[in-house]
Design an enzyme around this catalytic site. Structure first.
Site, PDB file in Angstrom:
ATOM      1  CG  ASP A  81     -36.387  34.389 -32.382  1.00  0.00           C
ATOM      2  OD1 ASP A  81     -35.580  34.106 -33.290  1.00  0.00           O
ATOM      3  OD2 ASP A  81     -37.278  33.617 -31.989  1.00  0.00           O
TER       4      ASP A  81
ATOM      5  CD  GLU B  80     -31.831  27.153 -38.424  1.00  0.00           C
ATOM      6  OE1 GLU B  80     -32.380  26.055 -38.250  1.00  0.00           O
ATOM      7  OE2 GLU B  80     -32.247  28.197 -37.900  1.00  0.00           O
TER       8      GLU B  80
ATOM      9  CE  LYS C 238     -31.400  29.277 -34.538  1.00  0.00           C
ATOM     10  NZ  LYS C 238     -32.344  30.401 -34.752  1.00  0.00           N
TER      11      LYS C 238
ATOM     12  CB  THR D 243     -31.599  25.645 -33.356  1.00  0.00           C
ATOM     13  OG1 THR D 243     -32.874  26.248 -33.146  1.00  0.00           O
ATOM     14  CG2 THR D 243     -31.560  24.994 -34.727  1.00  0.00           C
TER      15      THR D 243
ATOM     16  CG  PHE E  90     -37.409  25.799 -30.286  1.00  0.00           C
ATOM     17  CD1 PHE E  90     -36.084  26.172 -30.157  1.00  0.00           C
ATOM     18  CD2 PHE E  90     -38.017  25.978 -31.516  1.00  0.00           C
ATOM     19  CE1 PHE E  90     -35.376  26.722 -31.214  1.00  0.00           C
ATOM     20  CE2 PHE E  90     -37.323  26.522 -32.587  1.00  0.00           C
ATOM     21  CZ  PHE E  90     -36.002  26.898 -32.435  1.00  0.00           C
TER      22      PHE E  90
END
Length: 315
Positions: A17, A95, A131, A155, A177
């Site tokens: 990440d 993203e 994303k 996400t 998350f």
């Protein structure tokens, strides 16, 4: 006994990440994922500023004004993604601008623009995951993109409604998350013990994982946004876990046992049923934590996207 990171990799795909190329080389994950916040952190480091200059120079030959900055930010994300692809054997997530989170058609268009930029760089676009924030509009964009052969990483997943809708839309992967769920509950109930398997983020990922496996949804579950290494150990066995460099280092430096915690054979309590838009929105409304954290996450990513563009504008 081998270190905990090596043990984890035996039954969970480890994803980095980060946009830090040195960290990728050190920990050798299978995949890598970025977001506007991570790209901002990367470009704030002097050794990566040349990528911003390259993106700006390219964009200047294409358009001008604010459109040039937006295009440069997209190009920068792709340049970082391309370098990550050279370091990992699997996927890299890039993203879509969070400011498009409530616009299905704009999200689809942006996804294709990003893939075109990757293609122009000579990258293998089959290794790119687009994303997208898991709003209703984002999930419907993913439905279309997946039908077009574009794999998506949905996400900012905080609710079971989001997870269900993503699976029903055929999303390739979702990112619950974990740490941000814990943050919300700790703020609401500061005296409560949320350690170990009492962590609400851990419990949520387990619930989603068992639901997907029981009902044979192929959507991959990738836990994200960890606050401590215990959350990671509690989710050993999850399809994938995306982990920050600091926690990767902590796991690599630790040698205690890491048993598998998640098993596909554990049955889920829930039975599947198609989730309508009205049901999705109502369930999100009833889940204050999910509503709060989804909105907060979109605002944060949008703010960091704006900061990134401001840096590019000042170069």
């Amino acid at each position: 006994m081998s270190d905990q990171l090596s043990q984890l990799k035996q039954f969970t795909t480890v994803v980095a990440d980060t946009g830090d190329f040195a960290a990728i080389q050190l920990y050798q994950p299978q995949d890598a994922t970025t977001n506007p916040s991570l790209i901002l952190k990367t470009i704030e480091q002097a050794q990566y500023r040349h990528l911003a200059a390259e993106a700006l120079q390219w964009a200047a030959t294409t358009t001008d004004g604010d459109a040039r900055i937006t295009l440069a930010a997209d190009k920068l994300a792709v340049l970082i993604g391309q370098q990550l692809m050279a370091q990992v054997p699997g996927y890299v997530s890039t993203e879509v601008d969070a400011r498009l989170s409530f616009d299905t058609m704009a999200t689809i268009e942006k996804a294709h623009q990003l893939l075109e930029l990757y293609q122009a760089q000579g990258s293998d676009t089959s290794r790119v995951l687009i994303k997208i924030a898991a709003t209703w509009e984002g999930i419907q964009a993913a439905r279309v993109l997946e039908q077009q052969g574009v794999r998506c990483n949905l996400t900012l997943i905080f609710s079971f409604a989001q997870a269900r809708a993503c699976a029903e839309a055929g999303s390739y992967l979702i990112s619950p998350f974990v740490g941000r769920i814990l943050d919300w509950y700790k703020k609401q109930q500061p005296a409560q013990d949320f350690s170990g398997d009492q962590d609400p983020g851990v419990q949520f990922v387990r619930r989603v994982y068992h639901y997907f496996k029981t009902h044979r949804y192929p959507t991959i579950v990738m836990g994200a946004s960890f606050r401590n290494s215990e959350e990671i150990r509690q989710l050993a066995g999850c399809d994938r876990l995306t982990i920050s460099p600091a926690l990767l280092q902590e796991l690599a430096d630790s040698t205690g046992p890491v048993p598998r915690r998640l098993h596909a054979e554990v049955p889920a309590e829930e039975t599947p049923s198609t989730l309508t838009e009205a049901q999705f929105r109502w369930q999100m409304l009833e889940d204050q934590m999910a509503s709060d954290k989804l909105q907060e996450g979109i605002r944060q990513f949008a703010a960091d996207q704006q900061k990134l563009e401001d840096i590019l504008r000042g170069l």
